[in-house]
Design a protein around this motif. Sequence first.
Motif, PDB file in Angstrom:
ATOM      1  N   ALA A 267      11.617 -29.002 -57.782  1.00  0.00           N
ATOM      2  CA  ALA A 267      12.143 -29.262 -56.705  1.00  0.00           C
ATOM      3  C   ALA A 267      13.549 -30.707 -56.870  1.00  0.00           C
ATOM      4  N   ARG A 268      13.166 -31.547 -57.858  1.00  0.00           N
ATOM      5  CA  ARG A 268      13.535 -31.694 -57.994  1.00  0.00           C
ATOM      6  C   ARG A 268      13.839 -33.186 -56.295  1.00  0.00           C
ATOM      7  N   ARG A 269      13.101 -33.624 -55.680  1.00  0.00           N
ATOM      8  CA  ARG A 269      12.917 -33.735 -54.580  1.00  0.00           C
ATOM      9  C   ARG A 269      12.354 -35.459 -53.803  1.00  0.00           C
ATOM     10  N   PRO A 270      12.434 -36.043 -53.870  1.00  0.00           N
ATOM     11  CA  PRO A 270      10.675 -37.290 -52.902  1.00  0.00           C
ATOM     12  C   PRO A 270       9.997 -36.206 -52.407  1.00  0.00           C
ATOM     13  N   LEU A 271       8.753 -37.358 -52.077  1.00  0.00           N
ATOM     14  CA  LEU A 271       7.408 -36.714 -51.729  1.00  0.00           C
ATOM     15  C   LEU A 271       8.184 -36.686 -50.057  1.00  0.00           C
ATOM     16  N   ASP A 272       7.967 -35.727 -49.371  1.00  0.00           N
ATOM     17  CA  ASP A 272       7.652 -36.550 -47.421  1.00  0.00           C
ATOM     18  C   ASP A 272       6.755 -36.945 -46.816  1.00  0.00           C
ATOM     19  N   GLU A 273       6.987 -36.794 -45.882  1.00  0.00           N
ATOM     20  CA  GLU A 273       6.505 -37.877 -44.963  1.00  0.00           C
ATOM     21  C   GLU A 273       4.471 -37.860 -45.302  1.00  0.00           C
ATOM     22  N   VAL A 274       4.267 -36.202 -45.040  1.00  0.00           N
ATOM     23  CA  VAL A 274       3.014 -35.169 -44.438  1.00  0.00           C
ATOM     24  C   VAL A 274       2.654 -35.282 -46.348  1.00  0.00           C
ATOM     25  N   GLU A 275       3.539 -35.538 -47.547  1.00  0.00           N
ATOM     26  CA  GLU A 275       3.470 -35.351 -48.749  1.00  0.00           C
ATOM     27  C   GLU A 275       2.820 -36.895 -49.369  1.00  0.00           C
ATOM     28  N   GLN A 276       3.355 -38.115 -48.452  1.00  0.00           N
ATOM     29  CA  GLN A 276       3.345 -38.922 -49.172  1.00  0.00           C
ATOM     30  C   GLN A 276       1.683 -39.652 -48.865  1.00  0.00           C
ATOM     31  N   ALA A 277       1.206 -38.478 -47.122  1.00  0.00           N
ATOM     32  CA  ALA A 277       0.496 -38.821 -46.890  1.00  0.00           C
ATOM     33  C   ALA A 277      -1.291 -39.310 -47.766  1.00  0.00           C
ATOM     34  N   VAL A 278      -0.501 -37.621 -48.404  1.00  0.00           N
ATOM     35  CA  VAL A 278      -2.616 -37.405 -49.659  1.00  0.00           C
ATOM     36  C   VAL A 278      -2.241 -38.077 -50.284  1.00  0.00           C
ATOM     37  N   VAL A 279      -1.251 -37.534 -50.836  1.00  0.00           N
ATOM     38  CA  VAL A 279      -0.886 -38.786 -51.661  1.00  0.00           C
ATOM     39  C   VAL A 279      -1.387 -40.185 -52.249  1.00  0.00           C
ATOM     40  N   ASP A 280      -1.125 -41.173 -50.494  1.00  0.00           N
ATOM     41  CA  ASP A 280      -1.764 -42.487 -50.723  1.00  0.00           C
ATOM     42  C   ASP A 280      -3.315 -42.243 -49.997  1.00  0.00           C
ATOM     43  N   ALA A 281      -3.630 -41.444 -49.599  1.00  0.00           N
ATOM     44  CA  ALA A 281      -5.209 -40.779 -49.083  1.00  0.00           C
ATOM     45  C   ALA A 281      -5.792 -40.757 -50.422  1.00  0.00           C
ATOM     46  N   CYS A 282      -4.997 -40.277 -52.065  1.00  0.00           N
ATOM     47  CA  CYS A 282      -5.613 -40.183 -52.764  1.00  0.00           C
ATOM     48  C   CYS A 282      -5.593 -41.699 -53.810  1.00  0.00           C
ATOM     49  N   ALA A 283      -4.860 -42.421 -53.332  1.00  0.00           N
ATOM     50  CA  ALA A 283      -5.085 -44.026 -54.177  1.00  0.00           C
ATOM     51  C   ALA A 283      -5.742 -44.546 -53.318  1.00  0.00           C
ATOM     52  N   ARG A 284      -5.859 -44.160 -52.248  1.00  0.00           N
ATOM     53  CA  ARG A 284      -7.372 -45.096 -51.173  1.00  0.00           C
ATOM     54  C   ARG A 284      -8.598 -43.975 -51.984  1.00  0.00           C
ATOM     55  N   MET A 285      -8.643 -42.800 -51.765  1.00  0.00           N
ATOM     56  CA  MET A 285     -10.446 -42.741 -52.860  1.00  0.00           C
ATOM     57  C   MET A 285     -10.705 -43.311 -54.040  1.00  0.00           C
ATOM     58  N   GLY A 286      -9.055 -43.695 -54.541  1.00  0.00           N
ATOM     59  CA  GLY A 286      -9.367 -44.494 -55.847  1.00  0.00           C
ATOM     60  C   GLY A 286     -10.610 -45.541 -55.790  1.00  0.00           C
ATOM     61  N   THR A 287     -10.393 -46.422 -54.573  1.00  0.00           N
ATOM     62  CA  THR A 287     -11.321 -47.396 -54.729  1.00  0.00           C
ATOM     63  C   THR A 287     -13.021 -47.429 -53.987  1.00  0.00           C
ATOM     64  N   THR A 288     -12.751 -45.818 -53.524  1.00  0.00           N
ATOM     65  CA  THR A 288     -14.648 -46.029 -52.793  1.00  0.00           C
ATOM     66  C   THR A 288     -15.123 -44.621 -53.194  1.00  0.00           C
ATOM     67  N   PRO A 289     -16.200 -44.651 -54.181  1.00  0.00           N
ATOM     68  CA  PRO A 289     -16.580 -43.724 -54.768  1.00  0.00           C
ATOM     69  C   PRO A 289     -17.105 -42.590 -53.427  1.00  0.00           C
ATOM     70  N   PRO A 290     -17.703 -41.160 -53.918  1.00  0.00           N
ATOM     71  CA  PRO A 290     -17.200 -40.020 -53.748  1.00  0.00           C
ATOM     72  C   PRO A 290     -19.276 -40.654 -53.172  1.00  0.00           C
ATOM     73  N   GLY A 291     -19.147 -40.684 -52.187  1.00  0.00           N
ATOM     74  CA  GLY A 291     -20.785 -40.239 -51.598  1.00  0.00           C
ATOM     75  C   GLY A 291     -21.039 -41.346 -49.833  1.00  0.00           C
ATOM     76  N   LEU A 292     -19.800 -41.470 -49.981  1.00  0.00           N
ATOM     77  CA  LEU A 292     -19.534 -42.696 -48.679  1.00  0.00           C
ATOM     78  C   LEU A 292     -19.245 -41.651 -47.247  1.00  0.00           C
TER      79      LEU A 292
END
Length: 298
Positions: A267-292
């Motif tokens: 859609a060539r639009r920016p992420l909305d607030e909820v979409e940005q929240a899940v992307v930010d969560a993915c970024a944080r997940m990159g610093t904590t390995p699965p299994g925590l």
Amino acid sequence: MHTSPGTDCHCPTAHTVLAERSDSATVVRHGATVAKAHAPGTDPVHLQLRLTAAAGLPDTLLAPLRPAPVPLHGRLVTFWPYGTPVDPDTPEAAPWEAAAALLARLHRAPAPPGLPSMRGPAKAARAIRRLSAAGPHPAAEPVLRAWAALPAWARAEAPAPSARTLCHGDLHFGQLVRHPAETGPWLLIDVDDLGVGDPAWDLARPAAWYACGLLPTDEWSRFLSVYRGEGGPAVPSAGDPWTALDVPARALTVQTAALAVAKSAAARRPLDEVEQAVVDACARMGTTPPGLTQGCAT
């Protein structure tokens, strides 16, 4: 499958298209009947097994009106009674307790012989392919990094470890209806992803929302408490549920973020607030390995 109102019909009731995507299902209502044209390439044997499973659990899954799919215009079509869906405009009335009780009942039911694997991980992998096809996007990198950190089974690259539980595979509130309409009990719908696997996957979407800060603690607690109280096997009956939920919740967070970024790019639009929240969560997940534990996305 004809989807325009009134086409090839000689009764006064018009068709209503409830959902339509060229690469997925088309769902049409006609009076008290709903016809679903399944995605092109749907395996007829697997669909038949899933229909049979639904017919055998009428207190949990909406039962089909016909025991077998019908081929029509190159698609497999199934027929269902119409049920009243969850009202998206009244989130405070969302049936968290009913959803939890239905899942616990489904997970306790014996899986019919021959039922294929639950397709939850396959849908997550499809979301990643859709993201990759959408072209460059600044938010794609943390999503792909979080995806790469998941174990192979959560990426649909290996079987789930020793999980043979009957699972829905794509639990969200669009998958619940009341039947009979308005007055009946809540039932689960949509058998396309039904199969055997890790039952924690069916709890992963609300778990991910909670971990991302998108679901209030009260609603998450009500859902989890009822699931446990009904004997649901996906999490321990007491103590920390995240030992079981961590990897599936991460996978659903990645799936949600991948679809959000792909839609944003298209859609060539920016992420909305909820979409940005899940992307930010993915970024944080990159610093904590699965299994925590709950730190997966908070």
